[in-house]
Motif scaffolding. Sequence first.
Motif, PDB file in Angstrom:
ATOM      1  N   ASP A 196       0.435  -1.392  -0.347  1.00 32.60           N
ATOM      2  CA  ASP A 196      -0.124  -0.046   0.541  1.00 32.60           C
ATOM      3  C   ASP A 196       0.946   1.370   0.181  1.00 32.60           C
ATOM      4  OD1 ASP A 196      -2.332  -1.849   0.089  1.00 32.60           O
ATOM      5  OD2 ASP A 196      -2.394  -1.249   2.638  1.00 32.60           O
ATOM      6  N   ASP A 197       0.387   2.112  -0.226  1.00 32.22           N
ATOM      7  CA  ASP A 197       0.987   3.193  -0.797  1.00 32.22           C
ATOM      8  C   ASP A 197       0.446   4.813   0.041  1.00 32.22           C
ATOM      9  OD1 ASP A 197       2.464   2.329  -2.868  1.00 32.22           O
ATOM     10  OD2 ASP A 197       1.915   3.031  -4.087  1.00 32.22           O
ATOM     11  N   MET A 198       1.445   5.634   0.434  1.00 28.64           N
ATOM     12  CA  MET A 198       0.981   6.999   0.786  1.00 28.64           C
ATOM     13  C   MET A 198       1.750   8.165  -0.199  1.00 28.64           C
ATOM     14  SD  MET A 198      -0.200   7.214   3.706  1.00 28.64           S
ATOM     15  CE  MET A 198       0.922   5.948   4.854  1.00 28.64           C
ATOM     16  N   VAL A 199       0.286   9.153  -0.183  1.00 26.29           N
ATOM     17  CA  VAL A 199       0.106  10.088  -0.753  1.00 26.29           C
ATOM     18  C   VAL A 199      -0.283  11.638   0.184  1.00 26.29           C
ATOM     19  CG1 VAL A 199      -0.888  11.579  -2.750  1.00 26.29           C
ATOM     20  CG2 VAL A 199      -1.035   9.119  -2.723  1.00 26.29           C
ATOM     21  N   ILE A 200       1.102  12.281  -0.654  1.00 30.90           N
ATOM     22  CA  ILE A 200       1.509  13.511   0.290  1.00 30.90           C
ATOM     23  C   ILE A 200       1.522  14.637  -0.393  1.00 30.90           C
ATOM     24  CG2 ILE A 200       2.826  14.679   2.272  1.00 30.90           C
ATOM     25  CD1 ILE A 200       4.428  12.152   2.529  1.00 30.90           C
ATOM     26  N   VAL A 201      -0.355  15.521  -0.560  1.00 29.35           N
ATOM     27  CA  VAL A 201      -0.165  16.672  -1.045  1.00 29.35           C
ATOM     28  C   VAL A 201       0.339  18.065  -0.077  1.00 29.35           C
ATOM     29  CG1 VAL A 201      -1.853  17.368  -2.533  1.00 29.35           C
ATOM     30  CG2 VAL A 201      -1.574  15.332  -2.373  1.00 29.35           C
ATOM     31  N   THR A 202       1.173  18.544  -0.737  1.00 32.56           N
ATOM     32  CA  THR A 202       1.402  19.648   0.050  1.00 32.56           C
ATOM     33  C   THR A 202       0.746  21.424  -1.117  1.00 32.56           C
ATOM     34  OG1 THR A 202       3.282  18.901   0.448  1.00 32.56           O
ATOM     35  CG2 THR A 202       3.392  21.528   0.706  1.00 32.56           C
ATOM     36  N   ASP A 203       0.190  21.951   0.230  1.00 37.30           N
ATOM     37  CA  ASP A 203      -0.006  22.688  -0.752  1.00 37.30           C
ATOM     38  C   ASP A 203       0.624  24.059  -0.328  1.00 37.30           C
ATOM     39  OD1 ASP A 203      -1.382  25.153  -1.283  1.00 37.30           O
ATOM     40  OD2 ASP A 203      -3.198  25.173  -0.163  1.00 37.30           O
ATOM     41  N   GLU A 204       1.215  24.580  -0.512  1.00 36.10           N
ATOM     42  CA  GLU A 204       2.602  25.665  -0.753  1.00 36.10           C
ATOM     43  C   GLU A 204       1.766  27.160  -0.356  1.00 36.10           C
ATOM     44  OE1 GLU A 204       5.506  25.444  -3.609  1.00 36.10           O
ATOM     45  OE2 GLU A 204       6.140  23.208  -2.862  1.00 36.10           O
ATOM     46  N   ASN A 205       0.242  27.596  -0.859  1.00 33.80           N
ATOM     47  CA  ASN A 205      -0.092  28.645  -0.633  1.00 33.80           C
ATOM     48  C   ASN A 205      -0.840  28.335   0.589  1.00 33.80           C
ATOM     49  OD1 ASN A 205       0.015  28.845  -3.853  1.00 33.80           O
ATOM     50  ND2 ASN A 205      -1.492  27.996  -4.038  1.00 33.80           N
ATOM     51  N   SER A 206      -0.650  27.987   1.372  1.00 34.42           N
ATOM     52  CA  SER A 206      -1.240  27.965   2.574  1.00 34.42           C
ATOM     53  C   SER A 206      -0.341  27.654   3.707  1.00 34.42           C
ATOM     54  CB  SER A 206      -2.888  26.472   2.657  1.00 34.42           C
ATOM     55  OG  SER A 206      -3.809  27.460   2.082  1.00 34.42           O
ATOM     56  N   LEU A 207       0.151  28.021   4.884  1.00 31.77           N
ATOM     57  CA  LEU A 207       0.206  28.109   5.776  1.00 31.77           C
ATOM     58  C   LEU A 207       0.107  27.623   6.564  1.00 31.77           C
ATOM     59  CD1 LEU A 207       2.768  31.419   5.569  1.00 31.77           C
ATOM     60  CD2 LEU A 207       3.397  28.816   4.487  1.00 31.77           C
ATOM     61  N   LEU A 208       0.701  26.900   7.827  1.00 30.23           N
ATOM     62  CA  LEU A 208       0.385  26.242   8.618  1.00 30.23           C
ATOM     63  C   LEU A 208       0.422  25.913  10.303  1.00 30.23           C
ATOM     64  CD1 LEU A 208      -3.249  25.427  10.179  1.00 30.23           C
ATOM     65  CD2 LEU A 208      -2.425  22.654   9.821  1.00 30.23           C
ATOM     66  N   TYR A 209       0.818  26.919  10.988  1.00 37.91           N
ATOM     67  CA  TYR A 209       2.069  27.251  11.978  1.00 37.91           C
ATOM     68  C   TYR A 209       2.862  27.507  11.471  1.00 37.91           C
ATOM     69  CZ  TYR A 209      -1.754  25.412  15.100  1.00 37.91           C
ATOM     70  OH  TYR A 209      -2.760  25.107  16.288  1.00 37.91           O
ATOM     71  N   GLY A 210       3.293  28.129  10.325  1.00 36.04           N
ATOM     72  CA  GLY A 210       4.179  28.047   9.273  1.00 36.04           C
ATOM     73  C   GLY A 210       4.949  27.461   8.557  1.00 36.04           C
ATOM     74  N   LYS A 211       4.297  26.520   8.203  1.00 36.29           N
ATOM     75  CA  LYS A 211       5.120  25.385   7.542  1.00 36.29           C
ATOM     76  C   LYS A 211       3.183  24.984   6.281  1.00 36.29           C
ATOM     77  CE  LYS A 211       8.063  23.120  10.941  1.00 36.29           C
ATOM     78  NZ  LYS A 211       7.878  21.769  11.307  1.00 36.29           N
ATOM     79  N   PRO A 212       3.626  24.971   5.038  1.00 41.56           N
ATOM     80  CA  PRO A 212       2.559  24.674   3.635  1.00 41.56           C
ATOM     81  C   PRO A 212       1.482  23.321   4.399  1.00 41.56           C
ATOM     82  CG  PRO A 212       5.082  25.453   2.805  1.00 41.56           C
ATOM     83  CD  PRO A 212       5.164  24.313   4.888  1.00 41.56           C
ATOM     84  N   PHE A 213       0.451  23.520   4.041  1.00 38.28           N
ATOM     85  CA  PHE A 213      -0.209  22.331   4.965  1.00 38.28           C
ATOM     86  C   PHE A 213       0.180  21.463   4.287  1.00 38.28           C
ATOM     87  CE2 PHE A 213      -4.596  20.750   3.664  1.00 38.28           C
ATOM     88  CZ  PHE A 213      -5.113  19.705   5.141  1.00 38.28           C
ATOM     89  N   GLU A 214      -0.441  20.132   4.544  1.00 36.24           N
ATOM     90  CA  GLU A 214      -0.007  19.291   3.685  1.00 36.24           C
ATOM     91  C   GLU A 214      -0.867  18.138   4.581  1.00 36.24           C
ATOM     92  OE1 GLU A 214       4.787  17.719   3.834  1.00 36.24           O
ATOM     93  OE2 GLU A 214       3.833  16.552   5.030  1.00 36.24           O
ATOM     94  N   TYR A 215      -1.471  17.128   3.026  1.00 37.43           N
ATOM     95  CA  TYR A 215      -2.617  16.504   3.030  1.00 37.43           C
ATOM     96  C   TYR A 215      -2.038  15.725   2.659  1.00 37.43           C
ATOM     97  CZ  TYR A 215      -7.466  14.000   1.981  1.00 37.43           C
ATOM     98  OH  TYR A 215      -8.765  13.573   2.297  1.00 37.43           O
ATOM     99  N   ILE A 216      -1.986  13.879   4.165  1.00 32.78           N
ATOM    100  CA  ILE A 216      -1.402  12.645   4.083  1.00 32.78           C
ATOM    101  C   ILE A 216      -2.588  11.798   3.623  1.00 32.78           C
ATOM    102  CG2 ILE A 216      -0.259  11.515   4.600  1.00 32.78           C
ATOM    103  CD1 ILE A 216       1.334  13.282   5.622  1.00 32.78           C
ATOM    104  N   PHE A 217      -2.454  10.552   2.614  1.00 33.33           N
ATOM    105  CA  PHE A 217      -3.736  10.007   2.608  1.00 33.33           C
ATOM    106  C   PHE A 217      -3.156   8.736   1.699  1.00 33.33           C
ATOM    107  CE2 PHE A 217      -4.522  12.202  -1.397  1.00 33.33           C
ATOM    108  CZ  PHE A 217      -4.426  10.516  -2.281  1.00 33.33           C
TER     109      PHE A 217
END
Length: 321
Positions: free
Chosen positions: A287-308
């Motif tokens: 099984d794989d893990m996919v990480i999508v990083t949104d560099e336009n949205s900062l969360l606690y100073g870091k780009p928001f990541e959505y992992i599934f």
Amino acid sequence: KMSRKSQVTMLMIVGLVLFIVISLVLYLSKSAVKKQSQQNIKKAQESAMELQPIKEFVSKCLDKLGKDAVALIGRQGGYIYTSQGGTLVDYQETDEGLFFVNYNNFDVAYNILPPKFAVPPYSSEVPDYPWQTFPYKSQASNAESFEGFFGISNMPPLNDSEGSNSIQSQIESFIDHNIQSCINSEIFEKQGMDIEMQPSKTSVIIGSGSIAIGTKMPIAITDTNANEFAELKDFSSTLNIGLKDSYYFIKELVESDVQDIKFDISDPKNEKEGMRIKLLKDVFSKDDMVIVTDENSLLYGKPFEYIFARRNRAPALYYIR
């Protein structure tokens, strides 16, 4: 005649005296009411000034809890579990590989699952997956098709109106379950304030570039030093996070992956401005893990990541006549 004139004069004098006395009483009463009113306004203004720190403290809690909820949603494939204050029932450890994969100590939900039940001509079992004559439409046809039913999207809906366990409802639930523990009333109690909080009701609006949070939570405040009482109820905060844009970008990736068998989710061509995709293969079994990083949205100073997580699927075998 002199007696009548004296009586009339006396009546006039008495009337004048009464008029002066009544006018004086009315003036003094009006002046006292005006003075009391001014004192009340001043007192109310002073109370409002004292309540401002409490308002700001609660708003900061809303801001922090909102960010914490979005961070959890991103780390766990769009879900917050009930033990964390969310709406999705916690999985058991034995459910790993079925419903989630543990990654960085977070239970990351599968957003892409293989088809369990397929309607003919589709099949979920090898060697007939995805259909017996794949990629041909029939035994006699030479036309090839690579679009169809190749998996199931397990992404949560964005809003309540679209289904249960929505991202909107999970953020609301997380805030309502954690806000009272976030507000440290001891800080204000040391200043002589007695604070009583009632359960909160939070509403969240997920916009294109921001998340608006509104919470109704009656708070009764008694200043024991000044013997004053006040009540606060409505609080709000706005997060500058483009969660809605991230969600629809990820949803498009997932839908393409389950509908187009040739789709390569890690292809750089799928990336958009500020949106980056990283594929980690074979994280759990196959099984794989996919990480999508949104560099336009900062969360606690870091780009928001959505992992599934993405469940491994059967190989699509070409039909050989």
